[in-house]
Design a protein around this motif. Structure first.
Motif, PDB file in Angstrom:
ATOM      1  N   VAL A  81       1.689  19.800  -7.433  1.00  0.00           N
ATOM      2  CA  VAL A  81       0.393  18.730  -7.384  1.00  0.00           C
ATOM      3  C   VAL A  81       0.460  17.890  -8.757  1.00  0.00           C
ATOM      4  N   TYR A  82       0.907  18.305  -9.777  1.00  0.00           N
ATOM      5  CA  TYR A  82       1.127  17.455 -11.194  1.00  0.00           C
ATOM      6  C   TYR A  82       2.154  16.590 -10.872  1.00  0.00           C
ATOM      7  N   VAL A  83       3.204  16.990 -10.734  1.00  0.00           N
ATOM      8  CA  VAL A  83       4.365  15.862 -10.277  1.00  0.00           C
ATOM      9  C   VAL A  83       4.187  14.844  -9.161  1.00  0.00           C
ATOM     10  N   GLY A  84       3.593  15.315  -8.176  1.00  0.00           N
ATOM     11  CA  GLY A  84       3.251  14.368  -7.413  1.00  0.00           C
ATOM     12  C   GLY A  84       2.291  13.526  -7.415  1.00  0.00           C
ATOM     13  N   THR A  85       1.108  14.010  -8.005  1.00  0.00           N
ATOM     14  CA  THR A  85       0.004  12.913  -8.459  1.00  0.00           C
ATOM     15  C   THR A  85       0.187  12.021  -9.540  1.00  0.00           C
ATOM     16  N   HIS A  86       1.220  12.606 -10.633  1.00  0.00           N
ATOM     17  CA  HIS A  86       1.487  11.921 -11.604  1.00  0.00           C
ATOM     18  C   HIS A  86       2.344  10.522 -11.064  1.00  0.00           C
ATOM     19  N   TYR A  87       3.160  10.884 -10.077  1.00  0.00           N
ATOM     20  CA  TYR A  87       4.139   9.705  -9.705  1.00  0.00           C
ATOM     21  C   TYR A  87       3.239   9.007  -8.971  1.00  0.00           C
ATOM     22  N   GLU A  88       2.388   9.339  -8.038  1.00  0.00           N
ATOM     23  CA  GLU A  88       1.752   8.433  -7.365  1.00  0.00           C
ATOM     24  C   GLU A  88       0.956   7.417  -8.242  1.00  0.00           C
ATOM     25  N   TYR A  89       0.505   8.071  -9.260  1.00  0.00           N
ATOM     26  CA  TYR A  89      -0.425   7.157 -10.318  1.00  0.00           C
ATOM     27  C   TYR A  89       0.708   5.979 -10.831  1.00  0.00           C
ATOM     28  N   HIS A 120      -0.372  -9.476  -2.390  1.00  0.00           N
ATOM     29  CA  HIS A 120      -0.844 -10.683  -2.688  1.00  0.00           C
ATOM     30  C   HIS A 120       0.429 -11.485  -2.976  1.00  0.00           C
ATOM     31  N   LEU A 121       1.316 -11.729  -2.329  1.00  0.00           N
ATOM     32  CA  LEU A 121       2.480 -12.636  -2.701  1.00  0.00           C
ATOM     33  C   LEU A 121       2.055 -14.122  -2.509  1.00  0.00           C
ATOM     34  N   PRO A 122       2.692 -14.787  -3.156  1.00  0.00           N
ATOM     35  CA  PRO A 122       2.692 -16.265  -3.499  1.00  0.00           C
ATOM     36  C   PRO A 122       2.511 -16.866  -1.829  1.00  0.00           C
ATOM     37  N   GLU A 123       1.575 -17.722  -1.795  1.00  0.00           N
ATOM     38  CA  GLU A 123       1.257 -18.394  -0.319  1.00  0.00           C
ATOM     39  C   GLU A 123       0.725 -17.181   0.815  1.00  0.00           C
ATOM     40  N   ARG A 124       0.451 -16.276   0.220  1.00  0.00           N
ATOM     41  CA  ARG A 124      -0.202 -15.004   1.179  1.00  0.00           C
ATOM     42  C   ARG A 124      -1.443 -14.505   0.481  1.00  0.00           C
ATOM     43  N   GLU A 125      -1.962 -15.030  -0.626  1.00  0.00           N
ATOM     44  CA  GLU A 125      -2.923 -14.458  -1.617  1.00  0.00           C
ATOM     45  C   GLU A 125      -4.289 -14.366  -0.722  1.00  0.00           C
ATOM     46  N   ARG A 126      -4.504 -15.294   0.097  1.00  0.00           N
ATOM     47  CA  ARG A 126      -5.913 -15.464   0.416  1.00  0.00           C
ATOM     48  C   ARG A 126      -6.028 -14.716   1.837  1.00  0.00           C
ATOM     49  N   GLU A 127      -6.033 -15.155   3.031  1.00  0.00           N
ATOM     50  CA  GLU A 127      -6.486 -14.446   4.011  1.00  0.00           C
ATOM     51  C   GLU A 127      -5.270 -13.722   5.030  1.00  0.00           C
ATOM     52  N   ARG A 128      -4.307 -14.037   4.038  1.00  0.00           N
ATOM     53  CA  ARG A 128      -2.829 -13.474   4.770  1.00  0.00           C
ATOM     54  C   ARG A 128      -2.182 -12.651   3.947  1.00  0.00           C
ATOM     55  N   ALA A 129      -2.873 -11.895   2.867  1.00  0.00           N
ATOM     56  CA  ALA A 129      -2.503 -10.838   2.412  1.00  0.00           C
ATOM     57  C   ALA A 129      -1.729  -9.698   3.190  1.00  0.00           C
ATOM     58  N   LEU A 130      -0.552  -9.430   2.729  1.00  0.00           N
ATOM     59  CA  LEU A 130       0.006  -8.173   3.646  1.00  0.00           C
ATOM     60  C   LEU A 130      -0.710  -6.802   3.420  1.00  0.00           C
ATOM     61  N   ARG A 131      -0.643  -6.172   4.400  1.00  0.00           N
ATOM     62  CA  ARG A 131      -1.238  -4.899   4.226  1.00  0.00           C
ATOM     63  C   ARG A 131       0.048  -4.000   4.017  1.00  0.00           C
ATOM     64  N   VAL A 132      -0.211  -2.814   3.168  1.00  0.00           N
ATOM     65  CA  VAL A 132       1.007  -1.884   2.852  1.00  0.00           C
ATOM     66  C   VAL A 132       0.316  -0.506   2.823  1.00  0.00           C
ATOM     67  N   LEU A 133       1.148   0.446   3.533  1.00  0.00           N
ATOM     68  CA  LEU A 133       0.959   1.856   3.346  1.00  0.00           C
ATOM     69  C   LEU A 133       2.244   2.423   2.651  1.00  0.00           C
ATOM     70  N   VAL A 134       1.843   3.083   1.741  1.00  0.00           N
ATOM     71  CA  VAL A 134       3.076   3.628   0.830  1.00  0.00           C
ATOM     72  C   VAL A 134       3.240   5.171   0.828  1.00  0.00           C
ATOM     73  N   GLN A 135       4.215   5.856   1.059  1.00  0.00           N
ATOM     74  CA  GLN A 135       4.695   6.946   0.801  1.00  0.00           C
ATOM     75  C   GLN A 135       5.349   7.402  -0.467  1.00  0.00           C
ATOM     76  N   CYS A 136       4.930   8.017  -1.289  1.00  0.00           N
ATOM     77  CA  CYS A 136       5.746   8.399  -2.391  1.00  0.00           C
ATOM     78  C   CYS A 136       6.486   9.997  -2.447  1.00  0.00           C
ATOM     79  N   LYS A 137       7.792   9.696  -2.798  1.00  0.00           N
ATOM     80  CA  LYS A 137       8.457  10.755  -2.478  1.00  0.00           C
ATOM     81  C   LYS A 137       9.089  11.202  -4.008  1.00  0.00           C
ATOM     82  N   ALA A 138       8.678  11.976  -4.837  1.00  0.00           N
ATOM     83  CA  ALA A 138       9.165  12.359  -6.115  1.00  0.00           C
ATOM     84  C   ALA A 138       9.861  13.469  -5.914  1.00  0.00           C
ATOM     85  N   PHE A 139      11.162  13.413  -5.122  1.00  0.00           N
ATOM     86  CA  PHE A 139      11.861  14.477  -4.932  1.00  0.00           C
ATOM     87  C   PHE A 139      13.225  14.395  -5.912  1.00  0.00           C
TER      88      PHE A 139
END
Length: 320
Positions: A81-89, A120-139
């Protein structure tokens, strides 16, 4: 004058990276602001950003508060729990440097997703912000292509607000991508990224597939940097890290992006010429969205809106 050496992409099917080595000194990949800062619901509505998810814990919402909480309850630093949560933050904080506004999620129905947010990459920061889903693997162990399949499954079960054609999956690990992982990324029909982020938050590798490139990410590049700020104090040797760039320039960090969004928001509200002492901006936005259901007008470079658009909204306000 800094010297650049351009390398061709990786030999992994359609996995192609713009990769540059530079003598420019590297900077730490951290934003020094509070990482639990969030845009207001009004700002999110203007830029059509998904609502921020509810935090999975009432006890912590960033790395600082988590460390305090872990110390208070004597959570062992070696525990999963500690390792995984620390890495996510740590990842959440580190990637703010590259305009990723991430939120930690969790719970029974998280589909294995650790962080969600917008890029919020340049030229995309307004209505075109890219959605991202992230998986963290502190293995510490070697990571295989099965992780790519897991990420694809997570994308298929994306939470509300991230079920769009502008959503990318990101795998983050303190280890480099293996050949099996690179091949799986290249074969995937989903826009996917791999980022190697060390336990201290240093970005060391960034890869993405051809499907991600199709989201308008052509100017995105990777630059390896050496020099000041990159010295390993333990060994005294000069280390290196990578930085993400846009069209050869540094990507504005999330602090800068947030400041720009708020400035534009203020400009947009003032451009309608309404008396905000008589009507609140939420009501103004309600009316604008009703008058322009296909998308509200944007203020021009000089902060102005067309007289026709203004008159339509002012008339609708008078009818309230």
């Amino acid at each position: 004058m800094r010297r650049l050496r351009l390398h061709q992409g990786l030999a992994a099917g359609d996995l192609t990276i713009k990769y540059i080595e530079s003598t420019r000194p590297c900077r730490r990949c951290f934003s020094h602001s509070k990482t639990n800062r969030d845009l207001t619901p009004f700002t999110r509505r203007i830029f059509k950003l998904p609502s921020a998810p509810s935090p999975p814990s009432q006890h912590h919402n960033d790395l600082t508060t988590f460390l305090s909480y872990a110390e208070r309850i004597s959570l062992p630093p070696t525990s999963t729990v500690y390792v995984g949560t620390h890495y996510e933050y740590t990842v959440l904080r580190s990637l703010r440097r590259y305009a990723l506004a991430l939120h930690r999620i969790g719970g029974r129905d998280d589909a294995g997703i650790d962080l969600v947010g917008t890029w919020h990459l340049p030229e995309r920061e307004r209505e075109r912000a890219l959605r991202v889903l992230v998986q963290c693997k502190a293995f510490k162990t070697k990571l295989g292509p099965n992780l790519v399949r897991e990420l694809e499954g997570a994308i298929r079960q994306a939470p509300v607000g991230w079920r769009t054609g502008q959503t990318a999956g990101v795998l983050v690990s303190p280890r480099e991508a293996t050949k099996g992982v690179r091949d799986a990324l290249a074969r995937s029909s989903y826009p996917l990224f791999w980022m190697m982020v060390e336990l201290d938050g240093t970005l060391k590798q960034a890869l993405w597939n051809a499907r991600a490139e199709e989201l308008g990410l052509g100017p995105l590049g990777v630059e390896t940097r050496y020099g000041a700020g990159a010295v390993d104090t333990g060994s005294g040797s000069v280390t290196k890290q990578v930085a993400l760039t846009w069209d050869g320039s540094d990507i504005p960090d999330m602090d800068q992006v947030e400041q720009g969004l708020v400035r534009y928001e203020d400009q947009w509200v003032k451009a309608w010429g309404v008396d905000l002492s008589k009507i609140d901006k939420e009501t103004l936005l309600d009316v604008v969205e009703r008058v322009f259901p296909d998308g509200h007008p944007e203020a021009g470079p000089n902060g102005s809106l067309s007289a026709v658009d203004q008159s339509k909204v002012l008339q609708a306000l008078q009818e309230l």
